[in-house]
Write a protein that holds these residues in place. Structure first.
Motif, mmCIF file in Angstrom:
data_model
loop_
_atom_site.group_PDB
_atom_site.id
_atom_site.type_symbol
_atom_site.label_atom_id
_atom_site.label_comp_id
_atom_site.label_asym_id
_atom_site.label_seq_id
_atom_site.Cartn_x
_atom_site.Cartn_y
_atom_site.Cartn_z
ATOM 1 N N UNK A 125 1.013 -1.239 0.017
ATOM 2 C CA UNK A 125 0.029 -0.007 -0.104
ATOM 3 C C UNK A 125 0.854 1.269 -0.121
ATOM 4 N N UNK A 126 2.012 1.190 0.754
ATOM 5 C CA UNK A 126 2.801 2.274 0.720
ATOM 6 C C UNK A 126 3.455 2.569 -0.566
ATOM 7 N N UNK A 127 3.743 1.548 -1.424
ATOM 8 C CA UNK A 127 4.071 1.757 -2.852
ATOM 9 C C UNK A 127 3.011 2.454 -3.595
ATOM 10 N N UNK A 128 1.837 1.843 -3.399
ATOM 11 C CA UNK A 128 0.728 2.306 -4.180
ATOM 12 C C UNK A 128 0.482 4.048 -4.068
ATOM 13 N N UNK A 129 0.707 4.312 -2.735
ATOM 14 C CA UNK A 129 0.465 5.793 -2.282
ATOM 15 C C UNK A 129 1.893 6.549 -3.255
ATOM 16 N N UNK A 130 2.924 5.926 -3.034
ATOM 17 C CA UNK A 130 3.861 6.570 -3.710
ATOM 18 C C UNK A 130 3.758 6.766 -5.160
#
Lengths: 342, 270
Positions: free
Chosen positions: B113-118
Motif C-alpha cells: 500500500x505504501x508503494x501504491x501511495x508513492x
C-alpha cells in the motif's frame, strides 16, 4: 506443569560449505509462573535459538514447547497475544518516533487507538524517554533504542516476557533501571525468561538459572545451588612471570580439589580448595621455599564466573558474534569452543 | 478494543502498517525526491531533449511519450517494497512483527500500500507536469481513470513480486542494484520512448511481447494518445493491451500474494 515447558528441542542449521550447526541439541526448560529464569551461556550456546523457538519465530526440528499449557508450535496465534519479546537487536522502525513505534505495537496487539496512545505515554515515562519521544528513532543513541525496544515488549503487560540479552549495550544506570522494571514485573506475576552472558545479571535477577552450552542445559539451579555445586572457596594467586605461573600451577595442582584455571591475563591462577586458609598458607609456603613471592594472594567465595569456567571450560564472554547459525572459524578457539560452535 | 473478527483484524493491522509506510514517505527525503522530482525531470528531459529529434508518425512526441514515462516511473516505484522488506529483515523489526498477534499478511499489505501511495503521488505529479508541457487527455474521464487504475494495478502487482524477492535476497543494496539492471532494459526495450517498429528485429520482438509495452500501449489508448497513424505492434498483447495488462497483473498477484505471505510467516531476521 510449569508455565513454560520445553522438552527435547533440537534445531540444526546447515550452513553452505560448513559442517552442520546444532543450535539446539536436546534442550529442556521449565519455568514456573511468576518466576525469573536466566538462560546463561556464551555466544553460540543456543540461547537466542531457544528464545526464537519459544516466541514462535522459528520452528525447531524436534521437541515440544508449551506456554500456559498451549502448544507453541500448534497454536502460535494463541501464544502471541500473551507474550512480550525484546531481542538482542533493537527491533524498532528507524523512521518512526519513539512514541509512534510504541503506538504502532499497541495497535498491532489490538489495544485500540486510545489505549495504544495511553500505554505508549506511560512507557515513554517509565523508560525516561519523554524528551526524545517525538524524534525519529534514527537519531537515538544505542541505549535509547534498546529502551524503546524493551518498552515495545511491555506494551500489553505480557504474561510471559522474553528478554534476549536485554541490557547489552546499556549504560550502568539504564541497566539498573531495567533490572528494577523486570523485578517489579515478576513481582506482579509476570513470568520472565531472560538470556544473558552477564553473570552478575543472572545472579541479581534470576530465581533460577539454566546454564546452556552446545545447545543443551549443562547445569541448573538457583545461583547458590550452582555455586555450591562446584565446591567451596577458591584461592587465587597473581604472579609476576610465566615461569612463576608454571611453578605455581604445579603447586596448586597438588593442593586444589580440581585443576587450577589460568585467567585471561595469563598471570592469575585460581583453584577450588577444601580448606581455604590452610591451602593458602601451604601454597605461599611452598612458593616461598622456591623464592617466589606472589604479587597478590587471596581467597574468595565462588562466583558464577567460576561456575561457568568449571562447567564449560571457557569463560562466559569470550566471543562476540551472533548466537545462531554462523559458525565462523576463528584463529584462536579452544577445543571446547569449537565443539560448542559445531 | 473493537470487535475482533479475522476481517476487522486484517483491516486494522493493514491500516496500521500502511500508516507506518505513509509516515516514512513523509520522513525520508530520498523517497520524496524519487517520487516527485525524478518524474518531473524525466518528463522535461525527454520532451525537450528527444522531442525535437524523434518524430512519431500520426502523433507528436509529447503525446507519445507520456504513457511511457508513467509506466517506467510506476514500475520503478514498485521496487521500494523489495528494498524495504530486505531492510526490515536486516533491522530485525520483522521479528518484532512476527511475535505480535497480528495478521500474517498485514506487513506486506502495508508495504505494498505504501508503494501504491508513492505511485499515486508520482502519477499525479507527472500528469500535472505533462499538462504544463502540452500533453492532453483525449478520452473520457472514465477512460482516463481506467488508465491511472491500470498503471497502479500493474505496479501493485510488481510490488508483491519485489516484496517476495526482497525477503529472499535479504539485502537492500542487492535489490536496488538488481532492479536497476533488470528494470532499465525492461522499460527501455519497449515502446515506452520510441515506437517498437524502429528497433532491430530481435529487440522489436522482445519489445512487442514485453509486459511493460502492453502497459504503455494500454495507458496510451485509454488516455486517447494513439491518433490514427501511430504505429502499434501487431502482437496479441499490443492489440489487446488493456486486457493483457489485467490478465498479467492478475496472474502476478495470484502467484506472488500467497507466495509472499507464506515466505513472510517463515522468515526470521539474521
Amino acid at each position: 506443569m510449569a508455565f513454560i515447558e520445553a522438552r527435547g528441542l533440537r534445531k540444526t542449521y546447515l550452513p553452505k560449505g560448513a559442517p552442520p550447526v546444532h543450535a539446539l541439541d536436546g534442550l529442556n526448560l521449565e519455568v514456573p509462573q511468576g518466576t525469573i529464569k536466566g538462560l546463561l551461556g556464551p555466544n553460540g550456546a543456543g540461547k537466542t535459538t531457544a528464545v526464537k523457538s519459544l516466541t514462535t519465530l522459528i520452528v525447531p526440528d524436534e521437541g515440544t514447547m508449551t506456554i500456559d499449557g498451549i502448544d507453541v508450535m500448534a497454536h502460535p496465534e494463541r501464544i502471541r497475544p500473551i507474550i512480550g519479546v525484546s531481542g538482542q537487536y533493537a527491533a524498532v522502525d528507524e523512521n518512526l518516533t519513539g512514541f509512534e513505534n510504541l503506538e504502532m505495537v499497541g495497535r498491532l496487539y489490538h489495544l485500540g487507538a486510545k489505549e495504544s496512545r495511553a500505554r505508549a505515554t506511560e512507557l515513554i515515562e517509565l523508560f525516561d524517554l519523554v524528551e526524545a519521544q517525538n524524534r525519529p528513532v534514527k537519531g537515538f543513541s544505542g541505549g535509547m533504542r534498546r529502551r524503546i525496544d524493551l518498552a515495545g515488549a511491555l506494551v500489553v503487560r505480557p504474561r510471559v516476557l522474553f528478554l534476549d540479552e536485554p541490557t547489552t549495550g546499556l549504560d550502568p544506570r539504564s541497566r539498573l533501571a531495567l533490572w528494577d522494571v523486570i523485578r517489579s514485573l515478576a513481582g506482579e506475576g509476570t513470568t520472565v525468561l531472560l538470556t544473558t552472558q552477564y553473570l552478575e545479571e543472572a545472579d541479581q535477577l534470576a530465581d533460577h538459572i539454566s546454564v546452556i552450552d552446545g545447545g543443551k542445559v549443562i547445569a541448573e539451579g538457583t545461583t547458590d545451588e550452582l555455586k555450591n555445586s562446584i565446591g567451596g572457596a577458591r584461592i587465587e594467586l597473581s604472579l609476576a612471570s610465566e615461569k612463576e605461573v608454571a611453578t605455581a600451577r604445579t603447586i596448586l595442582k597438588k593442593i586444589g580439589s580440581s585443576e587450577p584455571i589460568l585467567a585471561a591475563d595469563g598471570r592469575t591462577l585460581t583453584v577450588p580448595v577444601d580448606n581455604a586458609p590452610a591451602a593458602l598458607a601451604t601454597a605461599l609456603g611452598e612458593l616461598g621455599s622456591r623464592g617466589i613471592s606472589p604479587l597478590d594472594a587471596g581467597m574468595r567465595r565462588p562466583t558464577l564466573d567460576d561456575v561457568f569456567l568449571q562447567l564449560t571450560g571457557h569463560a562466559a564472554t569470550l566471543e562476540d558474534d551472533n548466537d545462531d547459525s554462523t559458525a565462523k572459524p576463528k584463529t584462536k578457539v579452544s577445543r571446547r569452543e569449537r565443539k560448542a560452535a559445531n | 478494543m473493537g470487535p475482533h473478527t479475522p476481517l476487522t483484524r486484517f483491516l486494522s493491522d493493514g491500516w496500521t502498517t500502511t500508516r507506518r509506510n505513509l509516515i516514512k514517505i513523509k520522513r525520508v527525503p530520498d523517497i520524496l525526491v524519487f517520487t516527485l522530482l525524478q518524474p518531473i525531470m524525466f518528463v522535461l528531459l525527454f520532451t525537450y531533449v528527444y522531442g525535437g529529434a524523434i518524430t512519431i508518425p500520426g502523433s507528436n512526441y509529447t503525446e507519445f511519450l507520456m504513457a511511457g514515462i508513467f509506466a517506467q516511473t510506476v514500475v520503478f516505484g514498485a521496487t521500494y517494497s523489495g528494498s524495504a522488506m530486505a531492510q526490515d529483515l536486516k533491522d530485525g523489526i520483522i521479528d518484532r512483527f512476527r511475535t505480535l498477534p497480528m495478521n500474517d499478511a498485514a506487513v506486506l499489505v502495508g508495504r505494498t500500500n505504501g508503494d501504491l501511495a508513492i505511485n499515486f503521488l508520482s502519477v499525479v505529479v507527472m500528469m500535472t507536469t505533462g499538462f504544463i508541457v502540452g500533453w492532453r487527455i483525449n478520452s473520457s474521464p472514465l477512460q482516463a481513470m481506467a488508465a491511472v487504475g491500470l498503471l497502479l494495478l500493474f505496479a501493485y502487482a510488481m510490488s508483491w513480486v519485489m516484496a517476495f524477492i526482497g525477503m529472499s535476497v535479504r539485502s537492500p543494496e542487492v535489490i536496488n542494484n538488481v532492479s536497476f539492471i533488470v528494470l532499465f532494459p525492461l522499460t527501455f526495450v519497449s515502446n515506452a520512448f520510441v515506437p517498437a517498429d524502429t528497433l532491430p528485429t530481435p529487440l522489436r520482438i522482445f519489445a512487442e511481447w514485453n509486459p511493460v509495452s502492453a502497459l504503455v500501449q494500454a495507458v496510451r489508448e485509454l488516455f486517447g494518445n494513439v491518433p490514427a497513424g501511430t504505429p502499434v505492434g501487431d502482437t496479441w498483447m499490443q492489440q489487446h493491451a488493456p486486457l493483457a495488462v489485467l490478465i498479467g497483473a492478475g496472474i502476478l498477484l495470484a502467484i506472488f500474494v500467497p507466495l509472499s505471505i507464506r515466505k513472510f510467516s517463515r522468515v526470521a531476521s539474521r
